[in-house]
Design an enzyme around this catalytic site. Structure first.
Site, mmCIF file in Angstrom:
data_model
loop_
_atom_site.group_PDB
_atom_site.id
_atom_site.type_symbol
_atom_site.label_atom_id
_atom_site.label_comp_id
_atom_site.label_asym_id
_atom_site.label_seq_id
_atom_site.Cartn_x
_atom_site.Cartn_y
_atom_site.Cartn_z
ATOM 1 N N LYS A 128 4.575 8.518 8.655
ATOM 2 C CA LYS A 128 3.342 9.235 8.324
ATOM 3 C C LYS A 128 3.534 10.737 8.394
ATOM 4 O O LYS A 128 2.910 11.469 7.623
ATOM 5 C CB LYS A 128 2.192 8.791 9.228
ATOM 6 C CG LYS A 128 1.688 7.403 8.870
ATOM 7 C CD LYS A 128 0.261 7.168 9.311
ATOM 8 C CE LYS A 128 -0.185 5.764 8.922
ATOM 9 N NZ LYS A 128 -1.459 5.378 9.531
ATOM 10 N N LYS A 210 5.643 -4.366 -0.377
ATOM 11 C CA LYS A 210 4.446 -5.142 -0.051
ATOM 12 C C LYS A 210 3.241 -4.610 -0.820
ATOM 13 O O LYS A 210 3.215 -3.438 -1.212
ATOM 14 C CB LYS A 210 4.184 -5.150 1.454
ATOM 15 C CG LYS A 210 3.672 -3.862 2.032
ATOM 16 C CD LYS A 210 3.076 -4.099 3.433
ATOM 17 C CE LYS A 210 2.235 -2.898 3.835
ATOM 18 N NZ LYS A 210 1.392 -3.128 4.992
ATOM 19 N N LYS A 213 -2.765 -0.934 -0.261
ATOM 20 C CA LYS A 213 -3.919 -0.271 -0.852
ATOM 21 C C LYS A 213 -3.673 1.189 -1.165
ATOM 22 O O LYS A 213 -4.368 1.779 -1.965
ATOM 23 C CB LYS A 213 -5.137 -0.414 0.066
ATOM 24 C CG LYS A 213 -4.943 0.133 1.482
ATOM 25 C CD LYS A 213 -6.193 -0.111 2.289
ATOM 26 C CE LYS A 213 -6.090 0.268 3.749
ATOM 27 N NZ LYS A 213 -5.172 -0.411 4.597
HETATM 28 P P1 ATP Z 1 -1.631 1.269 3.829
HETATM 29 O O1 ATP Z 1 -1.511 1.097 2.355
HETATM 30 O O2 ATP Z 1 -2.598 2.344 4.239
HETATM 31 O O3 ATP Z 1 -0.318 1.310 4.547
HETATM 32 P P2 ATP Z 1 -2.015 -1.523 4.089
HETATM 33 O O4 ATP Z 1 -2.786 -2.022 2.928
HETATM 34 O O5 ATP Z 1 -0.554 -1.667 4.063
HETATM 35 O O6 ATP Z 1 -2.367 -0.016 4.378
HETATM 36 P P3 ATP Z 1 -2.900 -1.874 6.855
HETATM 37 O O7 ATP Z 1 -4.239 -1.230 6.929
HETATM 38 O O8 ATP Z 1 -1.738 -1.163 7.446
HETATM 39 O O9 ATP Z 1 -2.607 -2.276 5.339
HETATM 40 O O10 ATP Z 1 -2.927 -3.324 7.471
HETATM 41 C C1 ATP Z 1 -4.061 -4.050 7.864
HETATM 42 C C2 ATP Z 1 -3.615 -5.463 8.151
HETATM 43 O O11 ATP Z 1 -3.282 -6.147 6.931
HETATM 44 C C3 ATP Z 1 -2.358 -5.566 9.024
HETATM 45 O O12 ATP Z 1 -2.526 -6.641 9.918
HETATM 46 C C4 ATP Z 1 -1.244 -5.887 8.038
HETATM 47 O O13 ATP Z 1 -0.195 -6.630 8.627
HETATM 48 C C5 ATP Z 1 -1.974 -6.699 6.982
HETATM 49 N N1 ATP Z 1 -1.373 -6.524 5.653
HETATM 50 C C6 ATP Z 1 -1.357 -5.386 4.940
HETATM 51 N N2 ATP Z 1 -0.745 -5.545 3.752
HETATM 52 C C7 ATP Z 1 -0.330 -6.845 3.717
HETATM 53 C C8 ATP Z 1 0.375 -7.631 2.746
HETATM 54 N N3 ATP Z 1 0.751 -7.115 1.599
HETATM 55 N N4 ATP Z 1 0.622 -8.929 3.031
HETATM 56 C C9 ATP Z 1 0.214 -9.458 4.202
HETATM 57 N N5 ATP Z 1 -0.455 -8.777 5.155
HETATM 58 C C10 ATP Z 1 -0.733 -7.482 4.929
#
Ligand code: ATP
Ligand code: LTN
Length: 344
Positions: A128, A210, A213
């Protein structure tokens, strides 16, 4: 004395205490299908087996600059979306992190039991601070002390964590053990709760990453609130391969991802999916995946729209949740202040 001890002595049969879970999600944008299948759906399932405490992690969200109006809106939307998904305020405690002041109070104390070197090693901080080089603030650095406070405040036994948060949970355990070592048993030392075969959803355009968002390209992810037509369109443009055979195999990341999503939404095994689409093209398969996802998300979207139109009701739910959380948090923070020698 624990319940088991009471039972062993033949005293009144008391139900065994359910293990407590704590988890939180940052209101830092719109939730994706990855968030749903990887995290939110588990929150809903865990409610029957565990004593769950859930929060929107809005204090964590301000470690990157937020527009105040947008942050509030995202926080409320996330709260409504989780309830629409099945987080049940009757079964679990659910509130906004900022509503219980003890999170910030305990985070300060725990910060004094967290070493600079430990925080410097956190990969999320390194990532970050590279992404937000113009705002490497102290909160971003001490993010893990606040996360430790979230968990330890409620004496959580278990914390469901994805790969990316394991390091923070490990640090939480170290902080708890360090504090307990100095002051005597104060905190439950939490264990990671890793769900077997939890879905890991990949980016639709680049399945080596992965689904996230914060990706620049909106076609790379499915939002939980995407219209059915949009969902179908995004799946049609998902990256596959040139083999034209629906099977789970190495080197077929795009198809593997679609199979994982289809399996998570329908409960079908990979063999069943291979049988179902034998001799059929990717077009048919993509349509089926889209329809399966719409079938899962549409009822949530309908409930979400109802909830979001009743802000007063949502506020009331969060306030009640916060009051219950406060009662639990108070016990821990009072104990901590007393042990450390802080006037309350
Ligand atoms: P960012 O894009 O801001 O990194 P993110 O969409 O990756 O955010 P987080 O807010 O970091 O998601 O994660 C919230 C929860 O969702 C966590 O428990 C994370 O493990 C789960 N999660 C996020 N993306 C995935 C994915 N693609 N598949 C499965 N679980 C996910
Ligand atoms: N850092 C987590 C969100 C989070 C959390 C927590 C998760 C804040 N506090 C306590 C588990 C327990 C994330 O970004 N996914």
């Amino acid at each position: 004395m624990t319940n088991t001890e009471v039972n062993n002595q033949g005293a009144q049969e008391a139900p065994a205490r359910k293990k407590r879970i704590f988890s939180a999600i940052q209101p830092s944008g719109q939730m994706t299908l990855g968030n749903y299948l990887g995290a939110i759906r588990n929150w809903v399932e865990m409610q029957d087996e565990f004593d769950c405490v859930y929060a929107t992690a809005n204090l964590h969200a301000i470690t990157v600059r937020q527009d105040p109006k947008k942050l509030k809106e995202n926080t409320l939307n996330l709260f409504a979306l989780l309830i629409a998904s099945g987080v049940d305020p009757e079964k679990s405690i659910f509130f906004h992190q900022s509503q219980v002041a003890a999170h910030a109070e305990l985070a300060w104390v725990l910060g004094t039991f967290t070493q600079f070197g430990e925080l410097s090693r956190m990969t999320q901080f390194k990532d970050k601070s590279a992404r937000h080089a113009d705002n490497i603030n102290a909160g971003l650095f001490t993010y893990p002390s606040l996360m430790a406070a979230d968990i330890l405040l409620y004496q959580a036994d278990l914390v469901p964590v994805g790969e990316d948060q394991k390091q923070h949970l490990e640090l939480t355990r170290d902080i708890a053990e360090r504090f307990n070592g100095i002051y005597g048993k104060t905190f439950v030392v939490p264990e990671p709760y890793i769900k077997k075969n939890a879905a890991r959803v990949r980016n639709l355009l680049d399945p080596s990453k992965k689904m996230s968002k914060s990706d620049q390209n909106t076609k790379s992810y499915i939002l939980m609130v995407d219209e059915p037509a949009t969902i179908m369109k995004k799946f049609r443009s998902a990256v596959t391969d040139s083999e034209a055979c629906v099977r789970y195999a190495e080197g077929k990341d795009g198809i593997n991802n679609l199979m994982e999503i289809y399996s998570a939404c329908t409960g079908k095994s990979y063999e069943q999916i291979e049988d179902e689409f034998r001799g059929k093209g990717y077009g048919d398969f993509k349509n089926a995946v889209g329809e399966a996802v719409v079938a899962v998300l549409e009822p949530i979207q309908i409930r979400y729209k109802e909830l979001i139109s009743d802000k007063k009701y949502l506020d009331e739910l969060a306030r009640n949740g916060a009051a219950s959380a406060e009662r639990l948090a108070k016990r821990t923070i009072e104990k901590v202040y007393k042990k450390v020698g802080l006037v309350r």
